[in-house]
Scaffold this motif. Structure first.
Motif, short mmCIF file in Angstrom:
data_model
loop_
_atom_site.label_atom_id
_atom_site.label_comp_id
_atom_site.label_asym_id
_atom_site.label_seq_id
_atom_site.Cartn_x
_atom_site.Cartn_y
_atom_site.Cartn_z
N UNK A 1 0.86 -1.18 0.00
CA UNK A 1 0.00 0.00 0.00
C UNK A 1 0.90 1.23 0.00
N UNK A 2 0.96 2.00 -1.10
CA UNK A 2 0.20 1.80 -2.34
C UNK A 2 0.65 0.55 -3.08
N UNK A 3 -0.22 0.03 -3.95
CA UNK A 3 0.05 -1.23 -4.64
C UNK A 3 1.19 -1.09 -5.63
N UNK A 4 2.02 -2.12 -5.67
CA UNK A 4 3.13 -2.20 -6.62
C UNK A 4 3.06 -3.53 -7.34
N UNK A 5 3.13 -3.51 -8.68
CA UNK A 5 2.99 -4.72 -9.49
C UNK A 5 4.31 -5.07 -10.16
N UNK A 6 4.68 -6.36 -10.10
CA UNK A 6 5.90 -6.85 -10.72
C UNK A 6 5.57 -8.03 -11.62
N UNK A 7 6.16 -8.06 -12.81
CA UNK A 7 6.03 -9.19 -13.71
C UNK A 7 7.10 -10.22 -13.36
N UNK A 23 2.36 -4.74 3.60
CA UNK A 23 0.93 -4.49 3.53
C UNK A 23 0.15 -5.73 3.88
N UNK A 24 -1.16 -5.68 3.72
CA UNK A 24 -2.00 -6.81 4.11
C UNK A 24 -2.62 -7.53 2.92
N UNK A 25 -2.19 -7.21 1.71
CA UNK A 25 -2.78 -7.85 0.53
C UNK A 25 -1.70 -8.24 -0.48
N UNK A 26 -1.99 -9.33 -1.19
CA UNK A 26 -1.15 -9.76 -2.30
C UNK A 26 -2.05 -10.43 -3.32
#
Length: 365
Positions: A281-287, A338-341
């Motif tokens: 949080x804030x969300x971070x996206x990795x390929x 954070x608390x989400x994946x």
């Protein structure tokens, strides 16, 4: 003449038992009455099959059930060694390693467990294409044979709805069953899976199929981890694929882990497919990518594991020609606190199907 799985198993045969009953936790081995085929659905939404917060992890054994014919074909041997090619370019036939004249396909792979581990859950997934040069009957989609290390074949029946979709020139399916008791009692070592209901021959869609055994374990010597397994049957068909997620994780900065996938009919060299992980949080996206799976071609016909940890399998073809069962390492710094994946598998060009996603991620200490 080699028999189909249904022909082989429908008679009352000594020693051939339904594992759904035979290996029920707390039960004793006993013959089970013949079970009707599991129901089928053209698509199954991804849902969480298993979750645990425990010291331990997830391992998997996997292999393909079909490959190109080797007789007189140096190009086929090159492909099996890892050269780029797709199943639609070949006359495809069965992998068969067990020397049993009553089985038409079989392959083997090793379950590796750290010393001192206790199996807490295990599930076998199998699937493939029924329509190639021949058309296999779907009645046997929910049946397979499995042999534990040093053991004999036992019939395994799907214990959940079977995904079965006719599209893109293929007749694709995935089935699965709980084998926790079998793997807990038998332990690590080579498992053989036979009679996966896949077709042979040549077509534009190509022949493909295989199996994956996912095993969750508890081990006091390992970190506390969130272990989660999702499954479904989702045709990708040039659109965004399934997304699965965990909440309430309370991930620490620097948490590490692993992510696994099972998918069908991914072609090596057909780019535009990816597996991404989002956290923080804030969300971070990795390929996700590694030496065996390029970022833009993650569905590239590989059975691969973390560097130095891939389990032995027979045969060990580097290009499985349409079957993917891969495990990726989530290194330090990839996951955000954070608390989400969440995970998302997508494909822009491959006419592929997604079957399984799983994670083992460090919990906050």
């Amino acid at each position: 003449m080699r028999q189909s799985l249904g022909q082989l198993l429908r008679p009352a045969t000594v020693g051939v038992l339904a594992l759904v009953a035979m290996w029920a936790p707390g039960g004793s081995p006993a013959a089970a009455p013949a079970a009707p085929p599991a129901p089928e659905a053209s698509g199954l939404a991804f849902d969480q099959r298993y979750y645990a917060l425990q010291h331990g992890g997830i391992v998997r054994a996997a292999n393909s059930s079909a490959t190109c014919r080797t007789a007189g074909s140096s190009s086929c041997a090159d492909v099996q060694a890892g050269a780029q090619a797709v199943n639609g370019d070949f006359d495809m036939f069965y992998v068969d390693v067990d020397r049993d004249p009553n089985t038409y396909n079989s392959s083997r792979a090793e379950v590796r467990l750290p010393s001192g581990s206790q199996v807490t859950y295990a599930r076998l997934y199998w699937g493939g294409n029924l329509r190639v040069g021949e058309q296999k009957p779907s009645e046997d989609n929910g049946r397979v044979l499995i042999a534990e290390p040093g053991g004999d074949y036992k019939e395994l029946l799907a214990d959940t709805v079977v995904g079965h979709d006719v599209a893109d020139g293929a007749d694709a399916f995935q089935a699965s069953a709980d084998v926790t008791g079998l793997v807990r009692d038998s332990g690590p070592g080579p498992y053989t899976v036979a009679q996966v209901n896949v077709a042979a021959g040549r077509s534009e869609a190509g022949a493909w199929g295989g199996w994956t055994l996912v095993v969750a374990y508890e081990n006091a010597a390992e970190p506390l981890r969130h272990l989660s397994l999702w499954d479904g049957f989702a045709p990708l068909r040039s659109r965004t694929g399934p997304e699965v997620g965990l909440s309430g994780l309370d991930l620490a900065e620097g948490a590490e882990g692993q992510v696994g996938l099972v998918a069908y009919n991914g072609d090596r060299g057909t780019t535009g497919d990816s597996l991404t992980v989002t956290s923080g949080t804030p969300a971070s996206t990795t390929t996700l990518a590694d030496s065996a799976n390029p970022a833009g071609d993650v569905l590239n016909s590989t059975v691969s594991g973390p560097a130095g940890a891939a389990a032995a399998r027979v045969p060990a073809y580097a290009n499985t020609l349409g079957y993917d069962s891969d495990v990726f390492t989530l290194g330090r710094g990839l996951l955000r606190a954070g608390d989400r994946m969440s995970l998302r598998l997508s494909s822009q060009r491959d006419a592929a199907w997604a079957g399984v996603l799983f994670t083992a991620v460090d919990a906050r200490r």
